[in-house]
Write an enzyme that holds these catalytic residues in place. Sequence first.
Site, PDB file in Angstrom:
ATOM      1  N   ARG A   1      -9.768   0.683   8.610  1.00 60.88           N
ATOM      2  CA  ARG A   1      -9.274  -0.647   8.958  1.00 60.88           C
ATOM      3  C   ARG A   1     -10.287  -1.435   9.754  1.00 60.88           C
ATOM      4  O   ARG A   1     -10.002  -2.578  10.132  1.00 60.88           O
ATOM      5  CB  ARG A   1      -8.048  -0.476   9.826  1.00 60.88           C
TER       6      ARG A   1
ATOM      7  N   ARG B   1      11.954  -5.198   4.740  1.00 62.37           N
ATOM      8  CA  ARG B   1      11.642  -3.795   4.423  1.00 62.37           C
ATOM      9  C   ARG B   1      12.598  -2.801   5.097  1.00 62.37           C
ATOM     10  O   ARG B   1      12.916  -2.919   6.268  1.00 62.37           O
ATOM     11  CB  ARG B   1      10.214  -3.472   4.856  1.00 62.37           C
TER      12      ARG B   1
ATOM     13  N   ARG C   1       0.102  -8.289  13.457  1.00 63.73           N
ATOM     14  CA  ARG C   1      -0.543  -7.360  12.518  1.00 63.73           C
ATOM     15  C   ARG C   1      -1.300  -8.122  11.437  1.00 63.73           C
ATOM     16  O   ARG C   1      -2.381  -7.722  11.019  1.00 63.73           O
ATOM     17  CB  ARG C   1       0.500  -6.426  11.888  1.00 63.73           C
TER      18      ARG C   1
ATOM     19  N   ARG D   1      11.319  -0.380  10.689  1.00 64.02           N
ATOM     20  CA  ARG D   1      10.277   0.100  11.588  1.00 64.02           C
ATOM     21  C   ARG D   1      10.268  -0.668  12.907  1.00 64.02           C
ATOM     22  O   ARG D   1      10.529  -1.866  12.937  1.00 64.02           O
ATOM     23  CB  ARG D   1       8.911  -0.029  10.901  1.00 64.02           C
TER      24      ARG D   1
ATOM     25  N   LYS E   1       0.831  -1.211   0.000  1.00 60.00           N
ATOM     26  CA  LYS E   1       0.000   0.000   0.000  1.00 60.00           C
ATOM     27  C   LYS E   1       0.868   1.264   0.000  1.00 60.00           C
ATOM     28  O   LYS E   1       0.662   2.160  -0.804  1.00 60.00           O
ATOM     29  CB  LYS E   1      -0.931   0.029   1.234  1.00 60.00           C
TER      30      LYS E   1
HETATM   31  P1  AP5 Z   1       4.855  -1.622   1.861  1.00 62.66           P
HETATM   32  O1  AP5 Z   1       4.489  -0.787   0.704  1.00 62.66           O
HETATM   33  O2  AP5 Z   1       5.628  -0.995   2.976  1.00 62.66           O
HETATM   34  O3  AP5 Z   1       3.561  -2.381   2.450  1.00 62.66           O
HETATM   35  P2  AP5 Z   1       2.283  -1.803   3.187  1.00 62.66           P
HETATM   36  O4  AP5 Z   1       1.095  -2.432   2.553  1.00 62.66           O
HETATM   37  O5  AP5 Z   1       2.315  -0.319   3.245  1.00 62.66           O
HETATM   38  O6  AP5 Z   1       2.471  -2.478   4.610  1.00 62.66           O
HETATM   39  P3  AP5 Z   1       2.516  -1.853   6.075  1.00 62.66           P
HETATM   40  O7  AP5 Z   1       3.353  -2.767   6.932  1.00 62.66           O
HETATM   41  O8  AP5 Z   1       2.889  -0.408   6.068  1.00 62.66           O
HETATM   42  O9  AP5 Z   1       1.080  -2.016   6.485  1.00 62.66           O
HETATM   43  P4  AP5 Z   1       0.531  -2.009   7.877  1.00 62.66           P
HETATM   44  O10 AP5 Z   1      -0.864  -1.982   7.558  1.00 62.66           O
HETATM   45  O11 AP5 Z   1       0.969  -3.135   8.773  1.00 62.66           O
HETATM   46  O12 AP5 Z   1       1.235  -0.731   8.595  1.00 62.66           O
HETATM   47  P5  AP5 Z   1       0.721   0.739   8.850  1.00 62.66           P
HETATM   48  O13 AP5 Z   1       1.859   1.645   8.839  1.00 62.66           O
HETATM   49  O14 AP5 Z   1      -0.431   1.032   7.991  1.00 62.66           O
HETATM   50  O15 AP5 Z   1       5.666  -2.894   1.280  1.00 62.66           O
HETATM   51  C1  AP5 Z   1       6.208  -3.887   2.140  1.00 62.66           C
HETATM   52  C2  AP5 Z   1       7.534  -4.410   1.554  1.00 62.66           C
HETATM   53  O16 AP5 Z   1       7.283  -5.120   0.343  1.00 62.66           O
HETATM   54  C3  AP5 Z   1       8.555  -3.309   1.194  1.00 62.66           C
HETATM   55  O17 AP5 Z   1       9.817  -3.738   1.569  1.00 62.66           O
HETATM   56  C4  AP5 Z   1       8.419  -3.159  -0.337  1.00 62.66           C
HETATM   57  O18 AP5 Z   1       9.643  -2.754  -0.927  1.00 62.66           O
HETATM   58  C5  AP5 Z   1       8.038  -4.573  -0.757  1.00 62.66           C
HETATM   59  N1  AP5 Z   1       7.148  -4.612  -1.927  1.00 62.66           N
HETATM   60  C6  AP5 Z   1       6.035  -3.837  -2.137  1.00 62.66           C
HETATM   61  N2  AP5 Z   1       5.434  -4.168  -3.317  1.00 62.66           N
HETATM   62  C7  AP5 Z   1       6.182  -5.205  -3.841  1.00 62.66           C
HETATM   63  C8  AP5 Z   1       6.064  -5.977  -5.043  1.00 62.66           C
HETATM   64  N3  AP5 Z   1       5.076  -5.773  -5.917  1.00 62.66           N
HETATM   65  N4  AP5 Z   1       6.993  -6.939  -5.241  1.00 62.66           N
HETATM   66  C9  AP5 Z   1       8.013  -7.150  -4.358  1.00 62.66           C
HETATM   67  N5  AP5 Z   1       8.176  -6.442  -3.202  1.00 62.66           N
HETATM   68  C10 AP5 Z   1       7.258  -5.473  -2.961  1.00 62.66           C
HETATM   69  O19 AP5 Z   1       0.179   0.606  10.346  1.00 62.66           O
HETATM   70  C11 AP5 Z   1       1.068   0.425  11.432  1.00 62.66           C
HETATM   71  C12 AP5 Z   1       0.292   0.436  12.737  1.00 62.66           C
HETATM   72  O20 AP5 Z   1      -0.329   1.717  12.928  1.00 62.66           O
HETATM   73  C13 AP5 Z   1      -0.855  -0.566  12.852  1.00 62.66           C
HETATM   74  O21 AP5 Z   1      -0.401  -1.844  13.267  1.00 62.66           O
HETATM   75  C14 AP5 Z   1      -1.749   0.132  13.900  1.00 62.66           C
HETATM   76  O22 AP5 Z   1      -1.231  -0.065  15.212  1.00 62.66           O
HETATM   77  C15 AP5 Z   1      -1.607   1.586  13.542  1.00 62.66           C
HETATM   78  N6  AP5 Z   1      -2.644   2.020  12.571  1.00 62.66           N
HETATM   79  C16 AP5 Z   1      -2.435   2.468  11.305  1.00 62.66           C
HETATM   80  N7  AP5 Z   1      -3.594   2.762  10.703  1.00 62.66           N
HETATM   81  C17 AP5 Z   1      -4.570   2.487  11.601  1.00 62.66           C
HETATM   82  C18 AP5 Z   1      -5.981   2.568  11.559  1.00 62.66           C
HETATM   83  N8  AP5 Z   1      -6.645   2.984  10.459  1.00 62.66           N
HETATM   84  N9  AP5 Z   1      -6.680   2.205  12.669  1.00 62.66           N
HETATM   85  C19 AP5 Z   1      -6.047   1.803  13.782  1.00 62.66           C
HETATM   86  N10 AP5 Z   1      -4.716   1.689  13.885  1.00 62.66           N
HETATM   87  C20 AP5 Z   1      -3.968   2.027  12.801  1.00 62.66           C
HETATM   88 MG    MG Z   2       2.549   1.117   4.778  1.00 58.00          MG
END
Ligand code: AP5
Ligand code: MG
Length: 217
Positions: A89, A128, A172, A161, A14
């Site tokens: 979410r 990552r 997660r 991270r 994402k």
């Molecule tokens: P990346 O693009 O970083 O993946 P992502 O989908 O953004 O994954 P996240 O880990 O950021 O999602 P998340 O939902 O756990 O974390 P968030 O920060 O939202 O890609 C991942 C890896 O894959 C990278 O190394 C990339 O290079 C590689 N890659 C990507 N595409 C590829 C491809 N096509 N081929 C090969 N490799 C590829 O949330 C963190 C925390 O914040 C949550 O746990 C929660 O505590 C809190 N939080 C955030 N939002 C909310 C909400 N709405 N409500 C409540 N709590 C929340």
């Molecule tokens: Mg992300």
Amino acid sequence: MTYVVLMGGPGAGKGTQAKRLQASLGLPQVATGDLFRENLKNNTELGQLARTFMDRGDLVPDEVTVAMVRDRLSRPDCANGVLFDGFPRTIPQAEALDELLHEFGAQVDVVPYIHVHPDLLLQRLAGRWTCRQCGHVYHKLFNPPQQDGVCDLDGSELYQRADDTEETQKRRIDVYFELTAPLLDFYRERGLLAEVDGEQSIDQVQSALIDVIKQAA
Ligand code: AP5
Ligand code: MG
């Protein structure tokens, strides 16, 4: 106005895609995880509160998250549309988003779902590295920077991270299947869900996403 909700499990891509799409589509990325991390960095009260949940891999409470998004949406750059990344979410967050957008005379236009097998999600998260300055995302095998530990775009340091420990990554993913995956049906029933194969190359995923977003705009 185009309001896009990017769905997909942790590590689906994402953030990777939102960063690229914001340039090509001219829409700002609103990533709740990034907003919480920014608060953490600035040591705000919101950041302190969010940390306790994020460190465990649990969701920050809905009221807190929705209040933060409401504040973000009130800024002028969101007036023509937004790429939501990691929000909503939960079902209550999705309902709150409908109400928020309604206030602007807008609605969710399309929900691209970046589909990646759960086993691959863990591999993605394990390798990552993220730029401390611009947030650009790399992977040590799948998308390495030109120079180890240094961002190609601005030369800043790359970091892993705090919530990318093995235990928190698994939590997660579990939380995603329990609380967030039900949103797929929520949006499917409204005819908004558009599934994209997230196991293709980063460029291929990007062009598939541009196709479904342009169709909806
Ligand atoms: P990346 O693009 O970083 O993946 P992502 O989908 O953004 O994954 P996240 O880990 O950021 O999602 P998340 O939902 O756990 O974390 P968030 O920060 O939202 O890609 C991942 C890896 O894959 C990278 O190394 C990339 O290079 C590689 N890659 C990507 N595409 C590829 C491809 N096509 N081929 C090969 N490799 C590829 O949330 C963190 C925390 O914040 C949550 O746990 C929660 O505590 C809190 N939080 C955030 N939002 C909310 C909400 N709405 N409500 C409540 N709590 C929340
Ligand atoms: Mg992300």
